[in-house]
Design a protein around this motif. Structure first.
Motif, PDB file in Angstrom:
ATOM      1  N   ALA A  37       0.867  -1.176   0.000  1.00 25.55           N
ATOM      2  CA  ALA A  37       0.000   0.000   0.000  1.00 25.55           C
ATOM      3  C   ALA A  37       0.908   1.233   0.000  1.00 25.55           C
ATOM      4  CB  ALA A  37      -0.899   0.005   1.225  1.00 25.55           C
ATOM      5  N   ILE A  38       0.346   2.350  -0.459  1.00 31.46           N
ATOM      6  CA  ILE A  38       1.091   3.610  -0.508  1.00 31.46           C
ATOM      7  C   ILE A  38       0.299   4.674   0.234  1.00 31.46           C
ATOM      8  CG2 ILE A  38       1.742   5.514  -2.039  1.00 31.46           C
ATOM      9  CD1 ILE A  38       2.701   3.516  -4.023  1.00 31.46           C
ATOM     10  N   ALA A  39       1.029   5.457   1.011  1.00 31.30           N
ATOM     11  CA  ALA A  39       0.431   6.606   1.687  1.00 31.30           C
ATOM     12  C   ALA A  39       1.260   7.842   1.370  1.00 31.30           C
ATOM     13  CB  ALA A  39       0.387   6.389   3.194  1.00 31.30           C
ATOM     14  N   ILE A  40       0.567   8.940   1.124  1.00 30.24           N
ATOM     15  CA  ILE A  40       1.199  10.236   0.929  1.00 30.24           C
ATOM     16  C   ILE A  40       0.539  11.174   1.927  1.00 30.24           C
ATOM     17  CG2 ILE A  40       1.612  12.154  -0.658  1.00 30.24           C
ATOM     18  CD1 ILE A  40       1.427  10.144  -2.956  1.00 30.24           C
ATOM     19  N   SER A  41       1.361  11.819   2.739  1.00 29.15           N
ATOM     20  CA  SER A  41       0.840  12.691   3.802  1.00 29.15           C
ATOM     21  C   SER A  41      -0.169  11.944   4.680  1.00 29.15           C
ATOM     22  CB  SER A  41       0.204  13.947   3.207  1.00 29.15           C
ATOM     23  OG  SER A  41       1.142  14.657   2.447  1.00 29.15           O
ATOM     24  N   ASN A  42       0.187  10.716   5.039  1.00 31.37           N
ATOM     25  CA  ASN A  42      -0.627   9.858   5.905  1.00 31.37           C
ATOM     26  C   ASN A  42      -2.000   9.505   5.330  1.00 31.37           C
ATOM     27  OD1 ASN A  42       1.358   9.689   7.947  1.00 31.37           O
ATOM     28  ND2 ASN A  42       0.740  11.697   8.699  1.00 31.37           N
ATOM     29  N   GLU A  49      -5.781   4.414  -8.326  1.00 31.15           N
ATOM     30  CA  GLU A  49      -5.398   5.794  -8.654  1.00 31.15           C
ATOM     31  C   GLU A  49      -3.919   5.948  -8.998  1.00 31.15           C
ATOM     32  OE1 GLU A  49      -6.742   8.630  -5.754  1.00 31.15           O
ATOM     33  OE2 GLU A  49      -8.724   7.701  -5.638  1.00 31.15           O
ATOM     34  N   TRP A  50      -3.120   4.899  -8.819  1.00 35.30           N
ATOM     35  CA  TRP A  50      -1.679   5.005  -9.047  1.00 35.30           C
ATOM     36  C   TRP A  50      -1.344   5.403 -10.482  1.00 35.30           C
ATOM     37  CZ3 TRP A  50       1.074   0.348  -6.254  1.00 35.30           C
ATOM     38  CH2 TRP A  50       0.783   0.395  -4.884  1.00 35.30           C
ATOM     39  N   GLN A  51      -2.128   4.964 -11.460  1.00 34.72           N
ATOM     40  CA  GLN A  51      -1.855   5.280 -12.877  1.00 34.72           C
ATOM     41  C   GLN A  51      -2.061   6.755 -13.200  1.00 34.72           C
ATOM     42  OE1 GLN A  51      -0.563   3.538 -15.342  1.00 34.72           O
ATOM     43  NE2 GLN A  51      -0.419   1.634 -14.195  1.00 34.72           N
ATOM     44  N   LYS A  52      -2.927   7.425 -12.451  1.00 35.41           N
ATOM     45  CA  LYS A  52      -3.202   8.827 -12.756  1.00 35.41           C
ATOM     46  C   LYS A  52      -2.677   9.802 -11.708  1.00 35.41           C
ATOM     47  CE  LYS A  52      -7.833   8.083 -11.017  1.00 35.41           C
ATOM     48  NZ  LYS A  52      -9.171   7.776 -11.390  1.00 35.41           N
ATOM     49  N   ARG A  53      -2.225   9.293 -10.558  1.00 36.01           N
ATOM     50  CA  ARG A  53      -1.743  10.154  -9.466  1.00 36.01           C
ATOM     51  C   ARG A  53      -0.349  10.682  -9.784  1.00 36.01           C
ATOM     52  NH1 ARG A  53       0.603  12.838  -5.862  1.00 36.01           N
ATOM     53  NH2 ARG A  53      -0.174  13.029  -3.746  1.00 36.01           N
ATOM     54  N   GLY A  54      -0.253  11.987 -10.019  1.00 32.04           N
ATOM     55  CA  GLY A  54       1.027  12.609 -10.300  1.00 32.04           C
ATOM     56  C   GLY A  54       1.863  12.764  -9.037  1.00 32.04           C
ATOM     57  N   LEU A  55       3.104  13.154  -9.220  1.00 28.12           N
ATOM     58  CA  LEU A  55       4.020  13.372  -8.107  1.00 28.12           C
ATOM     59  C   LEU A  55       4.325  14.863  -8.008  1.00 28.12           C
ATOM     60  CD1 LEU A  55       6.498  10.461  -8.875  1.00 28.12           C
ATOM     61  CD2 LEU A  55       4.622  10.466  -7.216  1.00 28.12           C
ATOM     62  N   SER A  56       4.520  15.340  -6.780  1.00 35.31           N
ATOM     63  CA  SER A  56       4.796  16.760  -6.557  1.00 35.31           C
ATOM     64  C   SER A  56       6.110  16.938  -5.820  1.00 35.31           C
ATOM     65  CB  SER A  56       3.675  17.392  -5.726  1.00 35.31           C
ATOM     66  OG  SER A  56       2.451  17.335  -6.416  1.00 35.31           O
ATOM     67  N   GLN A  57       6.765  18.054  -6.101  1.00 36.84           N
ATOM     68  CA  GLN A  57       8.029  18.401  -5.458  1.00 36.84           C
ATOM     69  C   GLN A  57       7.916  18.265  -3.937  1.00 36.84           C
ATOM     70  OE1 GLN A  57      11.155  19.171  -6.409  1.00 36.84           O
ATOM     71  NE2 GLN A  57      11.738  19.627  -4.317  1.00 36.84           N
ATOM     72  N   GLU A  59       7.251  15.730  -1.979  1.00 38.59           N
ATOM     73  CA  GLU A  59       6.334  14.773  -1.352  1.00 38.59           C
ATOM     74  C   GLU A  59       7.098  13.664  -0.642  1.00 38.59           C
ATOM     75  OE1 GLU A  59       2.040  14.539  -3.295  1.00 38.59           O
ATOM     76  OE2 GLU A  59       3.576  13.675  -4.597  1.00 38.59           O
ATOM     77  N   SER A  60       6.545  13.242   0.480  1.00 36.79           N
ATOM     78  CA  SER A  60       7.094  12.120   1.231  1.00 36.79           C
ATOM     79  C   SER A  60       6.103  10.963   1.110  1.00 36.79           C
ATOM     80  CB  SER A  60       7.286  12.509   2.695  1.00 36.79           C
ATOM     81  OG  SER A  60       7.843  11.423   3.404  1.00 36.79           O
ATOM     82  N   ILE A  61       6.569   9.880   0.506  1.00 38.44           N
ATOM     83  CA  ILE A  61       5.721   8.736   0.199  1.00 38.44           C
ATOM     84  C   ILE A  61       6.147   7.548   1.053  1.00 38.44           C
ATOM     85  CG2 ILE A  61       4.995   7.164  -1.643  1.00 38.44           C
ATOM     86  CD1 ILE A  61       5.915   9.494  -3.589  1.00 38.44           C
ATOM     87  N   SER A  62       5.176   6.847   1.601  1.00 45.37           N
ATOM     88  CA  SER A  62       5.444   5.631   2.364  1.00 45.37           C
ATOM     89  C   SER A  62       4.879   4.445   1.601  1.00 45.37           C
ATOM     90  CB  SER A  62       4.781   5.694   3.746  1.00 45.37           C
ATOM     91  OG  SER A  62       5.306   6.755   4.495  1.00 45.37           O
ATOM     92  N   LEU A  63       5.740   3.471   1.333  1.00 44.28           N
ATOM     93  CA  LEU A  63       5.337   2.220   0.699  1.00 44.28           C
ATOM     94  C   LEU A  63       5.509   1.148   1.748  1.00 44.28           C
ATOM     95  CD1 LEU A  63       4.679   0.592  -1.964  1.00 44.28           C
ATOM     96  CD2 LEU A  63       7.150   0.303  -2.175  1.00 44.28           C
ATOM     97  N   PHE A  64       4.442   0.422   2.047  1.00 46.77           N
ATOM     98  CA  PHE A  64       4.537  -0.581   3.097  1.00 46.77           C
ATOM     99  C   PHE A  64       3.712  -1.809   2.746  1.00 46.77           C
ATOM    100  CE2 PHE A  64       1.390   2.616   4.050  1.00 46.77           C
ATOM    101  CZ  PHE A  64       0.255   1.900   4.397  1.00 46.77           C
ATOM    102  N   GLN A  65       4.069  -2.905   3.374  1.00 54.65           N
ATOM    103  CA  GLN A  65       3.393  -4.179   3.167  1.00 54.65           C
ATOM    104  C   GLN A  65       2.026  -4.091   3.830  1.00 54.65           C
ATOM    105  OE1 GLN A  65       5.120  -6.323   1.362  1.00 54.65           O
ATOM    106  NE2 GLN A  65       3.614  -7.916   1.320  1.00 54.65           N
ATOM    107  N   ALA A  66       0.977  -4.326   3.045  1.00 60.66           N
ATOM    108  CA  ALA A  66      -0.378  -4.321   3.588  1.00 60.66           C
ATOM    109  C   ALA A  66      -0.589  -5.609   4.385  1.00 60.66           C
ATOM    110  CB  ALA A  66      -1.393  -4.231   2.455  1.00 60.66           C
ATOM    111  N   ILE A  67      -1.162  -5.464   5.560  1.00 62.78           N
ATOM    112  CA  ILE A  67      -1.401  -6.617   6.431  1.00 62.78           C
ATOM    113  C   ILE A  67      -2.881  -6.710   6.722  1.00 62.78           C
ATOM    114  CG2 ILE A  67      -0.907  -7.627   8.690  1.00 62.78           C
ATOM    115  CD1 ILE A  67       1.762  -6.085   8.618  1.00 62.78           C
TER     116      ILE A  67
END
Length: 70
Positions: A37-42, A49-57, A59-67
């Motif tokens: 799973a991915i979280a941006i700003s918690n 939405e990953w295919q259309k979600r752009g990235l911004s200068q 940004e702090s992104i968290s990628l973690f194993q979904a449990i």
């Protein structure tokens, strides 16, 4: 030439083209997202939405194993 921005993924800074989406960034860097799973700003970003979600200068992104479970 595309503009470069800085983003942070799990504490690692990446310089990426501003035109990347979340999905294209992860694919470009060969990051395995199976069961993740991915979280941006918690805030969780749905995989749909990953295919259309752009990235911004900056940004702090968290990628973690979904449990599953509680």
């Amino acid at each position: 030439m595309n503009e470069l921005i800085s983003i942070e993924l799990n504490g690692v800074t990446y310089r990426v083209e501003a035109s990347h989406t979340m999905a294209s960034f992860l694919e470009h860097h060969g990051i395995n997202t199976q069961g993740c799973a991915i979280a941006i700003s918690n805030q969780i970003i749905p995989r749909s939405e990953w295919q259309k979600r752009g990235l911004s200068q900056g940004e702090s992104i968290s990628l973690f194993q979904a449990i599953a479970g509680g």
